[in-house]
Design a protein around this motif. Structure first.
Motif, PDB file in Angstrom:
ATOM      1  N   ASP A  95      74.573  27.859 -36.417  1.00 34.38           N
ATOM      2  CA  ASP A  95      73.078  27.643 -36.612  1.00 34.38           C
ATOM      3  C   ASP A  95      72.357  28.891 -36.066  1.00 34.38           C
ATOM      4  N   ASP A 110      77.582  24.949 -44.133  1.00 35.04           N
ATOM      5  CA  ASP A 110      78.546  24.056 -43.767  1.00 35.04           C
ATOM      6  C   ASP A 110      78.184  23.504 -42.239  1.00 35.04           C
ATOM      7  N   GLY A 111      77.182  24.232 -41.559  1.00 38.99           N
ATOM      8  CA  GLY A 111      76.589  23.722 -40.167  1.00 38.99           C
ATOM      9  C   GLY A 111      77.639  24.449 -39.075  1.00 38.99           C
ATOM     10  N   GLU A 167      84.712  25.056 -30.868  1.00 36.72           N
ATOM     11  CA  GLU A 167      85.111  23.622 -31.633  1.00 36.72           C
ATOM     12  C   GLU A 167      85.499  23.743 -33.119  1.00 36.72           C
ATOM     13  N   GLU A 168      84.701  24.882 -33.719  1.00 37.22           N
ATOM     14  CA  GLU A 168      84.873  24.957 -35.138  1.00 37.22           C
ATOM     15  C   GLU A 168      86.099  25.854 -35.627  1.00 37.22           C
ATOM     16  N   ARG A 200      81.599  29.385 -30.799  1.00 34.56           N
ATOM     17  CA  ARG A 200      81.543  27.957 -31.421  1.00 34.56           C
ATOM     18  C   ARG A 200      83.087  27.516 -31.314  1.00 34.56           C
TER      19      ARG A 200
END
Lengths: 76, 270
Positions: free
Chosen positions: A30, A26-27, A14-15, A12
């Motif tokens: 997933d 916190d999403g 972008e996180e 991920r």
């Protein structure tokens, strides 16, 4: 920790995983990501994470993942 | 088929497969809340075949088929050996990046499954917030009395195999959690929007306007309310049929972008 962070960022990009205490709630990760994460950790740390350990609690933050890796024989 | 009674049984199954080959392939993703809901509904079953564990989930009049396998060749061998009950259809979602999923869907095809649909995932990072003053009073939270009409509205309009229509129980759960928005004219549903919030991620699951109300901007009022309710979210995701250009351009208009993740839906008709 750097290696774990780099794996998480590859899944991920972008996180920001350094500011969350619970990646799942916190999403940030997933259910699709958890399977990729198990495979990536297995491969990068040359271990096989115990199937019984594959639950959200063990992937909730950097400390939990670190403890999981140590429990499964990873050399950090 | 044996009923699955706890999340622990799923973990034990993964452990069994991992002991055989370290690595494993699966389309059963580990969302504990959802899995526990399915277990509570007594809709999860398992069949063990060689080096593969199959999981079946009953949904209205068909079953979703999941697998946990040491590798793909074992999966296809055991898929061939699996006895499918007659008069029931089976749906397998093959989720992953395009290059990873093609081989799996081809394998399913060789075992009698046919390609039904392909979905793409779209996402956006939060850009701006919606003000309360911009909301329409025509949009309200659905109530428990709406559960059955909402279910009927969705089943009459959506494809049951590819569009993950929520069960009445899931709709009731969404109503309790105020994640089902509705617009009504007298007693008729003019439009609805169903979403899930997981931490700071908002998943838009269904967004549908009654064909008789297409000129009333219900869709835009619904999504504005959704964005308002998710003002604290920073990531928005949804799945869309990959050939549905109209829907894709609508989502792009709101800022969503296509991801590399896709869901190939394979169906075996019995």
């Amino acid at each position: 920790m750097e290696k774990i962070l780099s794996i998480l960022n590859s899944i991920r990009p972008e996180e920001d995983f350094t500011t969350s205490e619970d990646f799942i709630s916190d999403g940030l990760l997933d259910s699709f990501d958890l399977i990729s994460l198990v495979s990536e950790l297995d491969e990068n740390f040359s271990i096989s994470i115990d199937g019984m350990d594959i639950n959200q609690e063990n992937f909730k933050n950097l400390d939990a993942i670190k403890s999981l890796l140590i429990k499964n024989g990873a050399k950090l | 088929m044996l009923a699955i009674r706890s999340y622990k049984e799923i973990s034990e199954n993964i452990e069994k497969i991992k002991k055989l080959n370290t690595r494993f392939v699966t389309n059963f993703f580990l969302n504990e809340t959802k899995i526990n809901q399915w277990i509570e509904d007594e809709s999860l079953f398992t069949v063990e075949k060689g080096k593969v564990i199959f999981i079946f989930r009953k949904h209205t009049d068909f079953f979703y088929l999941y697998y946990i396998s040491t590798d793909l060749s074992e999966l296809f061998i055991e898929l061939n050996n699996l006895e499918f009950p007659e008069h029931l259809d089976f749906v397998a979602d093959i989720v992953g990046k395009a290059d990873e999923t093609n081989q799996i869907s081809n394998g399913f095809q060789s075992q009698g499954f046919i390609h039904h649909e392909t979905l793409k995932r779209m996402f956006m990072m939060k850009t701006n917030t919606v003000d309360e003053k911009d909301l329409s009073s025509e949009i309200e939270f659905a109530t428990q009395a709406d559960a059955k009409p909402v279910f009927d509205f969705l089943t009459q309009r959506l494809d049951k195999y590819s569009e993950q229509i929520p069960s009445i129980k899931e709709i009731q759960f969404a109503i309790d959690n105020q994640t089902l928005l509705i617009s009504k004219n007298n007693n008729e549903i003019a439009g609805l929007l169903y979403f899930e919030k997981i931490g700071f991620t908002a998943h838009l699951k269904e967004w549908l306007v009654n064909e008789n109300y297409r000129e009333n901007k219900i869709g835009s009022k619904l999504i504005k309310t959704f964005f308002y309710l998710c003002n604290n979210c920073n990531r928005f995701i949804l799945w869309v049929k990959e050939n549905n250009d109209n829907a894709i351009s609508k989502y792009e208009h709101y800022g969503y972008k296509k991801e590399s993740l896709k869901d190939t839906i394979m169906v075996k008709h019995n």
